[in-house]
Design a protein around this motif. Sequence first.
Motif, PDB file in Angstrom:
ATOM      1  N   HIS A 137      -5.652   8.121  -1.619  1.00 36.30           N
ATOM      2  CA  HIS A 137      -5.017   9.609  -1.573  1.00 36.30           C
ATOM      3  C   HIS A 137      -6.121   9.812  -0.265  1.00 36.30           C
ATOM      4  CE1 HIS A 137      -5.734  13.622  -3.123  1.00 36.30           C
ATOM      5  NE2 HIS A 137      -4.994  13.688  -1.660  1.00 36.30           N
ATOM      6  N   ASP A 138      -5.953  10.103   0.883  1.00 35.89           N
ATOM      7  CA  ASP A 138      -6.151  10.667   1.833  1.00 35.89           C
ATOM      8  C   ASP A 138      -4.863  10.447   3.217  1.00 35.89           C
ATOM      9  OD1 ASP A 138      -8.431  10.904   3.412  1.00 35.89           O
ATOM     10  OD2 ASP A 138      -9.163   8.879   3.182  1.00 35.89           O
ATOM     11  N   GLN A 139      -6.063  11.193   4.396  1.00 42.02           N
ATOM     12  CA  GLN A 139      -4.876  11.127   4.960  1.00 42.02           C
ATOM     13  C   GLN A 139      -4.770   9.156   5.828  1.00 42.02           C
ATOM     14  OE1 GLN A 139      -7.168  13.891   8.068  1.00 42.02           O
ATOM     15  NE2 GLN A 139      -6.309  15.649   6.707  1.00 42.02           N
ATOM     16  N   VAL A 140      -3.591   9.926   6.619  1.00 45.04           N
ATOM     17  CA  VAL A 140      -3.205   7.917   7.387  1.00 45.04           C
ATOM     18  C   VAL A 140      -4.003   7.633   7.787  1.00 45.04           C
ATOM     19  CG1 VAL A 140      -1.053   6.590   8.214  1.00 45.04           C
ATOM     20  CG2 VAL A 140      -0.502   8.607   6.938  1.00 45.04           C
ATOM     21  N   ILE A 141      -4.890   8.127   8.777  1.00 44.73           N
ATOM     22  CA  ILE A 141      -5.999   7.227   9.756  1.00 44.73           C
ATOM     23  C   ILE A 141      -7.134   7.193   8.803  1.00 44.73           C
ATOM     24  CG2 ILE A 141      -6.902   7.352  11.893  1.00 44.73           C
ATOM     25  CD1 ILE A 141      -4.008   6.979  12.036  1.00 44.73           C
ATOM     26  N   PRO A 142      -7.026   8.427   8.450  1.00 46.28           N
ATOM     27  CA  PRO A 142      -8.933   7.322   7.457  1.00 46.28           C
ATOM     28  C   PRO A 142      -8.287   6.482   6.222  1.00 46.28           C
ATOM     29  CG  PRO A 142      -8.180  10.301   7.714  1.00 46.28           C
ATOM     30  CD  PRO A 142      -7.632   9.888   8.553  1.00 46.28           C
ATOM     31  N   ALA A 143      -7.087   6.704   6.108  1.00 41.09           N
ATOM     32  CA  ALA A 143      -6.825   5.714   4.757  1.00 41.09           C
ATOM     33  C   ALA A 143      -6.994   4.122   5.104  1.00 41.09           C
ATOM     34  CB  ALA A 143      -5.473   5.927   4.433  1.00 41.09           C
ATOM     35  N   PHE A 144      -6.445   3.765   6.887  1.00 41.43           N
ATOM     36  CA  PHE A 144      -6.125   2.162   7.176  1.00 41.43           C
ATOM     37  C   PHE A 144      -7.895   2.308   7.508  1.00 41.43           C
ATOM     38  CE2 PHE A 144      -1.502   3.405   7.564  1.00 41.43           C
ATOM     39  CZ  PHE A 144      -1.034   1.928   7.561  1.00 41.43           C
ATOM     40  N   GLU A 145      -8.371   3.228   7.929  1.00 38.19           N
ATOM     41  CA  GLU A 145      -9.840   2.993   8.828  1.00 38.19           C
ATOM     42  C   GLU A 145     -10.734   2.211   7.117  1.00 38.19           C
ATOM     43  OE1 GLU A 145     -11.681   6.964   9.628  1.00 38.19           O
ATOM     44  OE2 GLU A 145     -10.617   6.227  12.144  1.00 38.19           O
ATOM     45  N   LYS A 146     -10.503   2.936   5.914  1.00 37.69           N
ATOM     46  CA  LYS A 146     -11.095   2.187   5.231  1.00 37.69           C
ATOM     47  C   LYS A 146     -10.297   1.244   4.490  1.00 37.69           C
ATOM     48  CE  LYS A 146     -11.632   6.441   2.570  1.00 37.69           C
ATOM     49  NZ  LYS A 146     -11.387   7.600   1.834  1.00 37.69           N
ATOM     50  N   LEU A 147      -8.547   0.821   4.524  1.00 34.18           N
ATOM     51  CA  LEU A 147      -8.942  -0.639   4.611  1.00 34.18           C
ATOM     52  C   LEU A 147      -8.985  -1.498   5.425  1.00 34.18           C
ATOM     53  CD1 LEU A 147      -5.044   0.754   4.013  1.00 34.18           C
ATOM     54  CD2 LEU A 147      -6.523  -0.714   2.251  1.00 34.18           C
ATOM     55  N   LYS A 148      -9.151  -1.204   6.812  1.00 30.00           N
ATOM     56  CA  LYS A 148      -9.773  -2.057   7.566  1.00 30.00           C
ATOM     57  C   LYS A 148     -11.500  -2.727   7.155  1.00 30.00           C
ATOM     58  CE  LYS A 148      -9.853  -2.006  12.679  1.00 30.00           C
ATOM     59  NZ  LYS A 148     -10.556  -1.071  12.642  1.00 30.00           N
ATOM     60  N   GLU A 149     -11.892  -1.800   6.408  1.00 33.86           N
ATOM     61  CA  GLU A 149     -13.639  -2.007   6.076  1.00 33.86           C
ATOM     62  C   GLU A 149     -13.277  -2.717   5.038  1.00 33.86           C
ATOM     63  OE1 GLU A 149     -15.435   1.757   4.969  1.00 33.86           O
ATOM     64  OE2 GLU A 149     -15.116   2.701   7.131  1.00 33.86           O
ATOM     65  N   GLU A 150     -12.500  -3.111   3.781  1.00 28.88           N
ATOM     66  CA  GLU A 150     -12.345  -3.422   3.254  1.00 28.88           C
ATOM     67  C   GLU A 150     -11.828  -5.085   4.072  1.00 28.88           C
ATOM     68  OE1 GLU A 150     -11.052  -4.180  -1.538  1.00 28.88           O
ATOM     69  OE2 GLU A 150     -11.289  -1.971  -0.253  1.00 28.88           O
ATOM     70  N   PHE A 151     -10.730  -5.404   4.400  1.00 27.25           N
ATOM     71  CA  PHE A 151      -9.920  -6.210   4.301  1.00 27.25           C
ATOM     72  C   PHE A 151      -9.805  -6.755   6.052  1.00 27.25           C
ATOM     73  CE2 PHE A 151      -8.059  -4.369   1.042  1.00 27.25           C
ATOM     74  CZ  PHE A 151      -7.754  -5.787  -0.021  1.00 27.25           C
ATOM     75  N   ASP A 152      -9.575  -7.513   6.309  1.00 27.59           N
ATOM     76  CA  ASP A 152      -9.236  -8.332   8.001  1.00 27.59           C
ATOM     77  C   ASP A 152      -8.120  -8.554   8.208  1.00 27.59           C
ATOM     78  OD1 ASP A 152      -8.842  -9.109  10.267  1.00 27.59           O
ATOM     79  OD2 ASP A 152      -9.664 -11.369   9.789  1.00 27.59           O
TER      80      ASP A 152
ATOM     81  N   VAL B 230       0.835  -1.176  -0.008  1.00 32.65           N
ATOM     82  CA  VAL B 230       0.133   0.173   0.150  1.00 32.65           C
ATOM     83  C   VAL B 230       0.722   1.134  -0.149  1.00 32.65           C
ATOM     84  CG1 VAL B 230      -1.905   1.480   1.254  1.00 32.65           C
ATOM     85  CG2 VAL B 230      -1.759  -1.289   1.091  1.00 32.65           C
ATOM     86  N   PHE B 231      -0.117   2.392  -0.704  1.00 36.55           N
ATOM     87  CA  PHE B 231       0.955   3.874  -0.776  1.00 36.55           C
ATOM     88  C   PHE B 231       0.287   4.920  -0.600  1.00 36.55           C
ATOM     89  CE2 PHE B 231       2.244   7.231  -2.454  1.00 36.55           C
ATOM     90  CZ  PHE B 231       3.836   7.853  -2.066  1.00 36.55           C
ATOM     91  N   ILE B 232       0.619   5.301   0.602  1.00 30.86           N
ATOM     92  CA  ILE B 232      -0.892   6.621   0.879  1.00 30.86           C
ATOM     93  C   ILE B 232       0.075   7.428   0.113  1.00 30.86           C
ATOM     94  CG2 ILE B 232      -2.502   7.644   2.988  1.00 30.86           C
ATOM     95  CD1 ILE B 232      -1.492   5.226   4.060  1.00 30.86           C
ATOM     96  N   PHE B 233      -1.132   8.411  -0.800  1.00 29.67           N
ATOM     97  CA  PHE B 233       0.068  10.188  -1.631  1.00 29.67           C
ATOM     98  C   PHE B 233      -1.138  11.068  -0.200  1.00 29.67           C
ATOM     99  CE2 PHE B 233       0.258   8.733  -5.396  1.00 29.67           C
ATOM    100  CZ  PHE B 233       1.967   9.640  -5.585  1.00 29.67           C
ATOM    101  N   ASP B 234      -0.655  11.503   1.282  1.00 28.44           N
ATOM    102  CA  ASP B 234      -0.861  12.300   2.630  1.00 28.44           C
ATOM    103  C   ASP B 234      -1.115  13.642   2.109  1.00 28.44           C
ATOM    104  OD1 ASP B 234      -1.559  13.135   5.119  1.00 28.44           O
ATOM    105  OD2 ASP B 234      -0.052  12.097   5.669  1.00 28.44           O
ATOM    106  N   PRO B 235      -2.268  13.998   2.336  1.00 34.76           N
ATOM    107  CA  PRO B 235      -2.738  15.527   1.556  1.00 34.76           C
ATOM    108  C   PRO B 235      -2.022  16.413   2.541  1.00 34.76           C
ATOM    109  CG  PRO B 235      -5.074  13.934   1.827  1.00 34.76           C
ATOM    110  CD  PRO B 235      -3.744  12.772   1.832  1.00 34.76           C
TER     111      PRO B 235
END
Length: 436
Positions: free
Chosen positions: A79-94, A35-40
């Motif tokens: 493309h999101d702030q880091v914590i929200p990015a991980f929150e989205k990942l948690k919604e999709e994956f275990d 995963v790569f996160i483009f951090d605003p």
Amino acid sequence: MKKQISICWLRRDLRLNDQAALYHALMSKYPVLPVFIFDPEILNKLTDRDDRRVLFIHNQLKKLNNELKVHGSSLLVIHDQVIPAFEKLKEEFDIKEVYTNHDYEPYAINRDSKVAEYLSVTGIPFHTFKDQVVFEKSDIMKSDGTPYTVFTPYSRRWKEAFFKLSLPEYPSELYLSKCLQIEPLSVPDLENIGFEFPEFNSAKYNISEDLIRNYHLTRNLPSVNGTSQISVHLRFGTLSVRYLVKLAIQWNEQWLNELIWREFFMMILYHYPHVVHNSFKKKYDQIEWRNDEKEFEAWCRGETGYPIVDAGMRQLNETGLMHNRVRMIVASFLCKHLLIDWRWGEAYFARKLLDFELSSNNGNWQWASGSGCDSAPYFRIFNPTAQTLKFDPKLIYIKTWIRDFKVDYLKPIVQHEFARKRALERYKIALNEIPI
């Protein structure tokens, strides 16, 4: 049911070979999603919408994604702030584990602390590894347990420690089939993250044996392709520092020293974070800078009337790069000839340099101004004309970047001898104001 995965969070380690965090992730019992996160938080601080660094990262991400597709996997770019990015990942994956490599800049340390806390609350282990340096943080210390602030003894101790070290190997490229098998994903277009496509020549490097063996002979000649051009690749981790150090040990100690300087400045930033905004030597903050805005703008444009300075600034503005010897000349000129605060120059380089790295940029600007650890003494003031005669006597470099060059093409913004005397007086007054 959500897929159980490990995440390898890529940041300043944009490669799939000899990559510490990726290797450890691939050794886990879960399939790995890179995963790569483009951090605003980072992108929004960039002044130019055509910033070459963003394009460099974007191009490298596409390259990595294509490599992963060969193994039936893909890179997920968010493309999101880091914590929200991980929150989205948690919604999709275990998510069972997260792996990443250490970063040493103040923003990154703070960000990673918040991520570690968030993941801890959610019960997800957060594993971090040393990857972008050979020695980090407090690995190389004086016998009394305090950090080195002078390069030569630090480098001596670095080399002693290195030859006692069994350099770790992380052959991550051999295990990419353990990455999560998913449908190919695409890297978002630059427009989707608020950037444009600038004109950009790919940052080519040269780490041939011939170049490295002759580096000490050619490194100060800006008209010669005598440097390896690896700085941007070290900055974004597209080359492994372990591999580069192995080459340096074999072929050229001077080239090795340049790699050690990078780690020295990283260590200084880690132990003395005040250098981000203030002089390492606090008494240098007493200097009364002139900070003439028109002169600063002339320096930025490459219109000072000093050819070697102007050529360097024009190369920077046009390409995002500047020859190392010329960097010292232009930095000294800004601080000493124009008496403009080194922080102004540092900020301009931070905006323009493709290979911008906070620790090295800060360390080198403070070195040029005399305010940093192990700096040139304040009374060392480069004479741009003498530097030209020594390092570009045939004006090859100058004419490359000042395309309409002719003698007296611009009236010098200040006379060297006058500027030299003015700088010495101003420095002496400031440094005598408080006890040394």
